[in-house]
Design an enzyme around this catalytic site. Structure first.
Site, PDB file in Angstrom:
ATOM      1  N   HIS A 118       0.777  -1.166   0.004  1.00 59.66           N
ATOM      2  CA  HIS A 118      -0.073  -0.067   0.050  1.00 59.66           C
ATOM      3  C   HIS A 118       1.002   1.228   0.269  1.00 59.66           C
ATOM      4  CE1 HIS A 118      -3.016   2.716   1.203  1.00 59.66           C
ATOM      5  NE2 HIS A 118      -4.100   2.153   1.068  1.00 59.66           N
ATOM      6  N   ARG A 140      -6.629  10.309   0.219  1.00 55.98           N
ATOM      7  CA  ARG A 140      -6.575  10.980  -1.289  1.00 55.98           C
ATOM      8  C   ARG A 140      -8.073  11.010  -1.868  1.00 55.98           C
ATOM      9  NH1 ARG A 140      -3.146   6.326  -3.189  1.00 55.98           N
ATOM     10  NH2 ARG A 140      -3.420   5.610  -1.037  1.00 55.98           N
TER      11      ARG A 140
END
Ligand SMILES: Cc1cc2nc3c(=O)[nH]c(=O)nc-3n(C[C@H](O)[C@H](O)[C@H](O)COP(=O)(O)OP(=O)(O)OC[C@H]3O[C@@H](n4cnc5c(N)ncnc54)[C@H](O)[C@@H]3O)c2cc1C
Ligand code: SF4
Ligand code: SF4
Ligand code: FES
Lengths: 608, 276
Positions: free
Chosen positions: A236, A256
């Site tokens: 990740h 995000r």
């Protein structure tokens, strides 16, 4: 064997995360007598940590969404190595599974008109993730847990499966030990569902808990089931990097999705620098367009921060290696900047990302509404796992099923965020249903006393020499630590042949050493003993990752080879499969992927 | 890097004692890191529960310097390092080994609470419509990570051992989440008074103070539930209407007498203080 009571069920479920609980509920609904076994307490499995959400094409936020778009997104994200049947079933059934959770009491965040709200996530064309702030996994596991406890299902908590049992070719049950007293429990069942989650503890920097030692993968492998796609480990892009003791803890992609941007030490949004060809038409080409997308402007395209995880992780590595990283070897993830755009930015951030706010405040002394976070890649998820039939989730061993993270197929070379929680429900349910049916049709099964004795004798070995170990000798923690360090270093985000070969040599050496490890203390709630017992599983999955990664001489999805940095279409036609050979050695083979049916091929073509 | 002493309770249900361990402490370390370091270096068999190491699973509850805390979220630099840091298991539950206690009672309590029962769906696809403003309160309750720290500090359980008569703050929060759920149609008010013993709570606020999820347990969950109980049971008019409807005091009878097993521990829920 006389000393062990045999517990008999129609279906036993190993694991009480989302996949295990959903499987248990379904099998019980179909009339099976069900026993659930899990290493921790109920409600504490990994699923509880999931943050961002669950992908389902409900089309509540953007009515252009449908199962067909979700299917195409999943296949594109997986670089077409996915089991396409699973990708199809997943996309079709996920919306029903989300609504079903609501019928069992879950409360997702709401849209203006009172329906389930959906958020943006990497690789998903439209806002698709049903969520509850950034604690979606908690909502899911608690809903399933609270539903399950009112059914006639036995739950064996803090109980670890050590070995699966066979009756001829088929599965017959399992041998486990319960932590509290250290006693063995023998389970007899014609059908076993593995829902044990992932393998992240094979690496040193990880978002995964102590439970993630690849038990299901290894248990299945030992009884002859095939594993596939083990070279595909998801790193990740955004884990915490500072302070050292929190390194690896996840920072959700939701940051995000809600406007967070990645910058290097010069303040540059470096994700605009490298946008892969097959995503160019869907990706914003200016910061202004990216922000409009976050605001919900349907004519805008996705910010490059929301490209797939494999790509974002590599871009971060590139910046760090080029000396453009943050002080502690990561890059900056900035959500505080939205104050330039919206008046009540602090409130917005705290409402959208409450546990991220809390996590940074508490663990790093950073207020994310004011300051950028420092982030870097962390081992997060394994796409590879037990090879299963797409419809039934049965492995290559009759009666042995697998669902959730420990099963392979749905995600191909790279998983899209949010596709795991939906995977757990869709295929947990299917595994439960087919396991119950299999048990009904194949009820008579026998437990072999010799297999049980062998399992218990092996399990007790670490306690035999208790106390003998001098202070200099290695205990289970030291071996585990050594393995994690070299796996991260040699079989991590960037791989090459020499390094993986040396990793395999070191794995072989540890395989010799591990069975001789001893621990102090007795059988009661002894974590040292547990760690010693986990070593075999960790070593098996580590070897599987390294062997599969060596075999795939190209770069694709979660697998990146420095010595073969490009994608090679020749490798797009098969999965790498691992089996235990007659001589006990791991065998690697290539199994070709069946051609896509015309209908599905057409969907992919249309969505290109 | 500094050196620190941790004074950890080691023992089992038959008794135990505090044992001192020294270990190095680096920047940003949390108490759970120190426990793990000691476990790896000096005491392989030191028993401790944990999973997420991020304050999300509620496994690592303990009493650190006498304060009920999640060990994974407590930074060592917040503590006074001039003296040993004491780490003990939760007191309201029977000790199993070292820092691990027998919390199985909590899982049995949950099974006694009437399950979620939704009204029929609002839309043909089986879904419902709920406004965000109507679910905010329930979402607060659903943040609960079942760390049981509130149960640990509640004097009704900790000092008076009313485990058989009182479900404790955690499960009052659970009942509140169900009762205030916009879709739920079941009625749990009668058993709140009888089987769940809400009357034992005298609003000391201790539970609210320790909740790592900052759930306002007393004000938002317990007090509104108490009001519902009072409205029903001490308002003669309400009582009369209910008598007519024949809905009276079914609470107890609806609790299944024999639950399916929840294995984990079969021991009594009452902590034996002497064994500390
Ligand atoms: C921090 C974090 C955030 C995430 N966020 C998201 C997200 O937003 N969206 C998303 O889709 N995915 C997310 N993921 C991924 C997702 O949470 C996991 O992939 C998923 O929860 C795995 O579920 P599972 O049911 O397969 O296994 P788990 O939930 O891990 O459960 C495994 C179970 O198996 C048991 N078990 C294991 N071995 C044994 C054994 N030998 N004997 C007995 N029991 C055993 C364990 O005790 C446990 O009960 C996230 C993951 C992490 C780590
Ligand atoms: S407020 Fe009530 S439930 Fe909470 S600790 Fe005090 S007495 Fe216990
Ligand atoms: S209400 Fe708070 S203190 Fe109590 S169990 Fe839940 S999270 Fe823990
Ligand atoms: S380990 Fe999960 S809350 Fe501390």
């Amino acid at each position: 064997m006389t000393e062990h009571d045999i517990l008999s069920y129609d279906v036993i479920i190993v694991g009480a995360g989302g996949a295990g609980l959903r499987a248990a509920i379904e099998a019980a609904d179909k009339g099976a007598r069900v026993g659930v076994i899990c290493k921790s307490l109920l409600g504490k499995a990994h699923t509880v940590m999931a943050e961002g959400g669950m992908a389902a094409a409900l089309a509540n936020v953007d009515d252009r969404d449908s199962w067909r778009v979700h299917f195409a997104d999943t296949m594109r994200g997986g670089q077409y190595l996915n089991n396409w049947r699973m990708a199809e079933l997943h996309a079709r059934e996920a919306p029903d599974r989300a609504r079903e959770l609501e019928a069992w009491g879950a409360i997702f965040d709401r849209t203006e008109d009172g329906r389930i709200l959906q958020r943006n996530f990497g690789g998903h064309r439209y806002p698709r993730l049903a969520h509850v702030g950034d604690r979606t996994g908690l909502e899911m596991i608690r809903t399933l847990q609270d539903h399950l406890v009112h059914l006639a299902i036995d739950v064996h908590m803090e109980c670890t499966v050590l070995e699966l049992l066979k009756d001829g070719d088929r599965i017959a049950g399992a041998v486990a030990y319960e932590r509290e007293r250290g006693r063995f429990k023998v389970f007899k069942a014609p059908a076993v569902v593995l829902a044990t989650g992932g393998i992240g503890r094979a690496f040193s920097i990880t978002s995964n808990s102590w439970e993630y030692t690849g038990d299901g993968h290894s248990l299945a492998y030992e009884v002859g089931a095939a594993l596939q796609d083990m070279e595909f480990v998801q790193f990740h892009p955004t884990g915490m990097v500072w302070p050292p003791s929190v390194r690896g803890i996840l920072v959700t992609e939701g940051v995000r999705g809600d406007g967070g941007v990645l910058r290097n030490k010069d303040g540059k949004r470096f994700m605009f620098d490298d946008i892969p060809e097959n995503y160019r038409s869907q990706t914003a080409d200016s910061e202004e367009e990216a922000w409009r997308y976050i605001q919900g402007d349907k004519s805008a395209r996705r910010p490059p921060e929301l490209l797939t995880r494999d790509h974002v992780a590599r871009c971060i590595m590139r910046e760090v290696r080029a000396g453009r990283g943050s002080p502690h070897g990561g890059v900056f993830l900035d959500i505080a900047w939205v104050k330039e755009k919206i008046p009540n930015s602090k409130e917005y951030i705290r409402k959208k990302l409450p546990s991220m706010y809390h996590q940074f405040k508490q663990l790093a002394n950073i207020d994310i509404t004011e300051t950028a976070m420092e982030v870097g890649p962390t081992t997060h998820y394994v796409m590879g796992g037990i090879r299963v039939d797409g419809d039934t989730q049965m492995s290559t061993v009759p009666g042995l099923f697998a669902a959730g993270e420990c099963a392979a197929g749905l995600h191909g070379a790279n998983r899209l965020g949010g596709n795991s929680l939906s995977d757990l429900l869709v295929f947990g349910r299917r595994a439960g249903e087919y396991a119950a049916a299999y048990a009904r049709d194949n009820a008579a099964v026998n437990v072999d006393a010799a297999q049980v004795d062998l399992a218990t004798t092996n399990a007790l070995r670490p306690l035999d020499g208790a106390g003998d170990r001098g202070p200099a000798a290695e205990g289970p923690y030291q071996i585990q630590h050594e393995l994690q360090e070299f796996m991260q270093e040699l079989v991590g985000i960037v791989r090459c042949e020499d390094e993986m070969k040396s990793a395999l040599e070191r794995i072989a050496a540890l395989k010799k050493k591990a069975p001789g490890v001893t621990v102090p203390g007795n059988r009661e709630y002894n974590p040292g003993w547990h760690t010693a017992l986990d070593l075999r599983n960790l070593l098996t999955v580590s070897e599987a990752v390294a062997r599969a990664a060596l075999e795939r001489k190209e770069s694709r999805g979660g697998h990146f080879r420095e010595d073969y940095p490009d994608k090679d279409s020749g490798f797009a036609k098969f999965n790498i499969v691992l089996r235990k050979g007659g001589d006990g050695a791991m065998q690697v083979s290539r199994e070709s992927i069946p051609p896509l049916p015309a209908e599905l091929a057409q969907i992919i073509e249309e969505m290109k | 890097m500094t050196h620190a002493t941790f004074r950890i309770w080691r023992g089992d249900s038959s008794g135990g004692a505090l044992v001192d361990y020294e270990t190095d402490v680096t920047e940003g370390m949390v108490v759970l890191d120190a426990v793990h370091q000691i476990q790896a270096e000096k005491a392989n068999d030191l028993a401790v529960r944990w999973n997420c190491k991020a304050g999300k699973c509620g496994s690592c509850s303990a009493e650190v310097n006498g304060m009920p805390k999640l060990m994974c979220m407590l930074r060592i630099d917040e503590l006074d390092m001039s003296r040993p840091v004491t780490i003990e298991p939760m007191r309201a539950f029977p000790p199993l080994r070292d820092l691990v206690t027998d919390v199985s009672w909590n899982f049995r309590v949950k099974k006694r609470i009437k399950k979620f029962t939704p009204r029929p769906p609002d839309a043909p696809d089986g879904s419902w419509r709920m406004q965000q403003s109507d679910v905010d309160r329930v979402q607060e309750f659903r943040k609960c990570i079942e760390c049981f720290l509130c149960q640990d500090v509640c004097h009704v359980l900790r000092d008076h051992h009313k485990h058989d008569e009182f479900i404790g703050p955690r499960f009052l929060v659970h009942v509140a989440a169900l009762e205030m759920h916009p879709l739920d149609v079941a009625d749990r008010v009668d058993e709140l008074k009888e089987a769940h013993g809400i009357g034992y709570c005298n609003i000391t606020l201790c539970c609210t103070k320790v909740c790592p999820e900052n759930i306002t347990i007393t004000d938002n969950a317990i007090i509104p539930l108490k009001e519902r109980v009072v409205d029903r049971h001490y308002d003669p008019l309400t009582k009369l209407v209910r008598l007519f409807r024949g809905k009276r005091d079914k609470g107890r009878a609806e609790i299944p007498a024999e639950d399916p097993v929840l294995h984990g521990s079969s021991r009594s829920a009452n902590p034996s203080e002497e064994s500390r």
